[in-house]
Motif scaffolding. Structure first.
Motif, PDB file in Angstrom:
ATOM      1  N   ALA A   6     -12.102  -8.933   5.917  1.00 24.28           N
ATOM      2  CA  ALA A   6     -12.181  -7.568   6.433  1.00 24.28           C
ATOM      3  C   ALA A   6     -11.708  -6.543   5.410  1.00 24.28           C
ATOM      4  CB  ALA A   6     -11.351  -7.452   7.715  1.00 24.28           C
ATOM      5  N   ILE A   7     -10.827  -6.939   4.504  1.00 22.85           N
ATOM      6  CA  ILE A   7     -10.357  -6.036   3.448  1.00 22.85           C
ATOM      7  C   ILE A   7     -11.333  -6.031   2.271  1.00 22.85           C
ATOM      8  CG2 ILE A   7      -8.468  -5.583   1.838  1.00 22.85           C
ATOM      9  CD1 ILE A   7      -7.775  -5.038   4.760  1.00 22.85           C
ATOM     10  N   ARG A   8     -11.843  -7.181   1.919  1.00 30.37           N
ATOM     11  CA  ARG A   8     -12.700  -7.283   0.734  1.00 30.37           C
ATOM     12  C   ARG A   8     -14.050  -6.605   0.936  1.00 30.37           C
ATOM     13  NH1 ARG A   8     -10.385 -11.154  -2.704  1.00 30.37           N
ATOM     14  NH2 ARG A   8     -12.278 -11.245  -3.949  1.00 30.37           N
ATOM     15  N   ARG A   9     -14.501  -6.510   2.186  1.00 28.10           N
ATOM     16  CA  ARG A   9     -15.801  -5.884   2.424  1.00 28.10           C
ATOM     17  C   ARG A   9     -15.692  -4.410   2.827  1.00 28.10           C
ATOM     18  NH1 ARG A   9     -15.881  -9.042   7.642  1.00 28.10           N
ATOM     19  NH2 ARG A   9     -16.832 -10.714   6.404  1.00 28.10           N
ATOM     20  N   ASP A  10     -14.469  -3.896   2.923  1.00 25.15           N
ATOM     21  CA  ASP A  10     -14.271  -2.493   3.293  1.00 25.15           C
ATOM     22  C   ASP A  10     -14.232  -1.650   2.019  1.00 25.15           C
ATOM     23  OD1 ASP A  10     -13.619  -0.064   4.306  1.00 25.15           O
ATOM     24  OD2 ASP A  10     -11.865  -0.718   5.417  1.00 25.15           O
TER      25      ASP A  10
ATOM     26  N   VAL B 221       7.012  -0.757   5.595  1.00 23.98           N
ATOM     27  CA  VAL B 221       6.140  -0.926   4.436  1.00 23.98           C
ATOM     28  C   VAL B 221       4.795  -1.438   4.915  1.00 23.98           C
ATOM     29  CG1 VAL B 221       5.877  -2.026   2.182  1.00 23.98           C
ATOM     30  CG2 VAL B 221       8.165  -1.434   3.029  1.00 23.98           C
ATOM     31  N   ILE B 222       3.724  -0.786   4.460  1.00 26.06           N
ATOM     32  CA  ILE B 222       2.356  -1.177   4.809  1.00 26.06           C
ATOM     33  C   ILE B 222       1.843  -2.121   3.729  1.00 26.06           C
ATOM     34  CG2 ILE B 222       0.036  -0.356   5.331  1.00 26.06           C
ATOM     35  CD1 ILE B 222       1.288   2.385   5.896  1.00 26.06           C
ATOM     36  N   CYS B 223       1.483  -3.327   4.117  1.00 23.40           N
ATOM     37  CA  CYS B 223       0.961  -4.328   3.192  1.00 23.40           C
ATOM     38  C   CYS B 223      -0.474  -4.680   3.562  1.00 23.40           C
ATOM     39  CB  CYS B 223       1.824  -5.586   3.201  1.00 23.40           C
ATOM     40  SG  CYS B 223       3.534  -5.309   2.721  1.00 23.40           S
ATOM     41  N   VAL B 224      -1.212  -5.152   2.566  1.00 25.47           N
ATOM     42  CA  VAL B 224      -2.623  -5.495   2.738  1.00 25.47           C
ATOM     43  C   VAL B 224      -2.842  -6.891   2.178  1.00 25.47           C
ATOM     44  CG1 VAL B 224      -4.995  -4.845   2.207  1.00 25.47           C
ATOM     45  CG2 VAL B 224      -3.273  -3.070   2.545  1.00 25.47           C
TER      46      VAL B 224
ATOM     47  N   LEU C  10       0.823  -1.210   0.000  1.00 28.42           N
ATOM     48  CA  LEU C  10       0.000   0.000   0.000  1.00 28.42           C
ATOM     49  C   LEU C  10       0.853   1.254   0.000  1.00 28.42           C
ATOM     50  CD1 LEU C  10      -2.777   1.333   0.198  1.00 28.42           C
ATOM     51  CD2 LEU C  10      -2.615   1.121   2.684  1.00 28.42           C
ATOM     52  N   ASN C  11       1.815   1.349   0.934  1.00 29.01           N
ATOM     53  CA  ASN C  11       2.632   2.545   1.056  1.00 29.01           C
ATOM     54  C   ASN C  11       3.807   2.238   1.963  1.00 29.01           C
ATOM     55  OD1 ASN C  11       3.200   5.291   0.488  1.00 29.01           O
ATOM     56  ND2 ASN C  11       1.014   5.759   0.587  1.00 29.01           N
TER      57      ASN C  11
ATOM     58  N   LYS D 122     -13.369   1.315   1.505  1.00 25.09           N
ATOM     59  CA  LYS D 122     -12.291   2.295   1.440  1.00 25.09           C
ATOM     60  C   LYS D 122     -10.963   1.684   0.997  1.00 25.09           C
ATOM     61  CE  LYS D 122     -14.163   5.460   4.909  1.00 25.09           C
ATOM     62  NZ  LYS D 122     -13.902   6.162   6.198  1.00 25.09           N
ATOM     63  N   ILE D 123     -10.845   0.355   1.079  1.00 21.74           N
ATOM     64  CA  ILE D 123      -9.573  -0.272   0.753  1.00 21.74           C
ATOM     65  C   ILE D 123      -9.731  -1.416  -0.233  1.00 21.74           C
ATOM     66  CG2 ILE D 123      -9.658  -1.934   2.643  1.00 21.74           C
ATOM     67  CD1 ILE D 123      -6.541  -0.049   1.311  1.00 21.74           C
ATOM     68  N   ASN D 124     -10.945  -1.843  -0.547  1.00 23.24           N
ATOM     69  CA  ASN D 124     -11.093  -3.026  -1.408  1.00 23.24           C
ATOM     70  C   ASN D 124     -10.745  -2.739  -2.869  1.00 23.24           C
ATOM     71  OD1 ASN D 124     -13.301  -1.550  -2.206  1.00 23.24           O
ATOM     72  ND2 ASN D 124     -14.833  -3.034  -1.538  1.00 23.24           N
ATOM     73  N   TRP D 125     -10.367  -1.506  -3.208  1.00 26.06           N
ATOM     74  CA  TRP D 125      -9.885  -1.242  -4.560  1.00 26.06           C
ATOM     75  C   TRP D 125      -8.567  -1.987  -4.823  1.00 26.06           C
ATOM     76  CZ3 TRP D 125      -5.003   0.734  -4.491  1.00 26.06           C
ATOM     77  CH2 TRP D 125      -4.594   1.373  -3.312  1.00 26.06           C
ATOM     78  N   ILE D 126      -7.823  -2.285  -3.745  1.00 26.53           N
ATOM     79  CA  ILE D 126      -6.528  -2.925  -3.909  1.00 26.53           C
ATOM     80  C   ILE D 126      -6.668  -4.425  -4.155  1.00 26.53           C
ATOM     81  CG2 ILE D 126      -5.983  -3.625  -1.526  1.00 26.53           C
ATOM     82  CD1 ILE D 126      -3.294  -2.169  -1.891  1.00 26.53           C
TER      83      ILE D 126
END
Length: 219
Positions: free
Chosen positions: A157-161, A148-151, A132-133, A163-167
């Motif tokens: 929790a990521i796929r249903r958010d 380093v921030i990784c997702v 991510l950054n 704000k972040i599921n674009w990644i």
């Protein structure tokens, strides 16, 4: 030290500055006695560990949050070490065969910045995560240290958010290797906008446009 009442607006004799803002102001004063001691102790700890280390939490929570990190499942923090200074040409015994243009061994510079190199090392080590950054945390005479921030794109929790599921999309794989992160866009010259740019859409595309002969039928 650092006085919260001095840096923030005080109402009734108490500081109104939030904790993240206070930490941000502390990191802006890296020459203060508090930060000099803290960075000296932390860089000693970093030297004792491996080049890539997964951390339980970010050492700069304010900076990590500004860059997209959230203390929830699916987010991972890695600290990476990279050498400082220029780049030596990897040739045996310093012998460069060929034309004199390629004869140099020292005095070369990396095409990427150190931060982007750190992101690439994490991306290769953790192929299932998305970078991510990243941000600077420390340095000494020989190395720089970045976190380093990784997702995790497969975590619910990521796929249903929203704000972040674009990644999660497939086209976001290995963003760090294609210069799409913030550090990557910086070494590509895409941080600032302007007319007559030789970096947009990319340096290679501009070179190809200027070096291609187009013989249209009607010209």
């Amino acid at each position: 030290g650092i006085n919260a009442e001095y840096m923030g607006n005080s109402v009734g004799g108490t500081a109104t500055m939030g904790c993240y803002t206070f930490v941000q102001h502390c990191w802006r004063k890296k020459q203060s006695d508090v930060m000099r001691f803290l960075l000296r102790v932390r860089v000693w700890e970093c030297r004792q560990m491996n080049r890539c280390v997964r951390l339980p939490r970010p050492s700069r929570p304010d900076k990590a949050r500004r860059l997209g990190y959230r203390a929830k499942q699916g987010y991972v923090i890695w600290r990476v070490r990279v050498g400082r200074g220029g780049r030596k040409r990897p040739v045996a015994k310093g012998i460069c065969y060929g034309k004199p243009k390629t004869a140099g061994v020292t005095g070369l510079k990396n095409a990427k910045n150190a931060q982007s190199i750190c992101e690439g090392r994490v991306g290769r080590r953790c192929g299932g995560l998305r970078v991510l950054n990243s941000y600077w945390v420390n340095q000494d005479a020989k190395h720089q240290y970045y976190e380093v921030i990784c997702v995790d794109p497969m975590h619910p929790a990521i796929r249903r958010d929203p704000k972040i599921n674009w990644i999660v999309a497939g086209r976001k794989k290995h963003r760090e290797m294609r210069g799409l992160t913030s550090a990557g866009r910086k070494h590509r010259g895409l941080r600032s906008k302007g007319h007559h740019s030789r970096a947009r859409p990319s340096a290679r595309a501009v070179w190809k446009k200027h070096n291609t002969v187009k013989l249209w039928r009607y010209r």
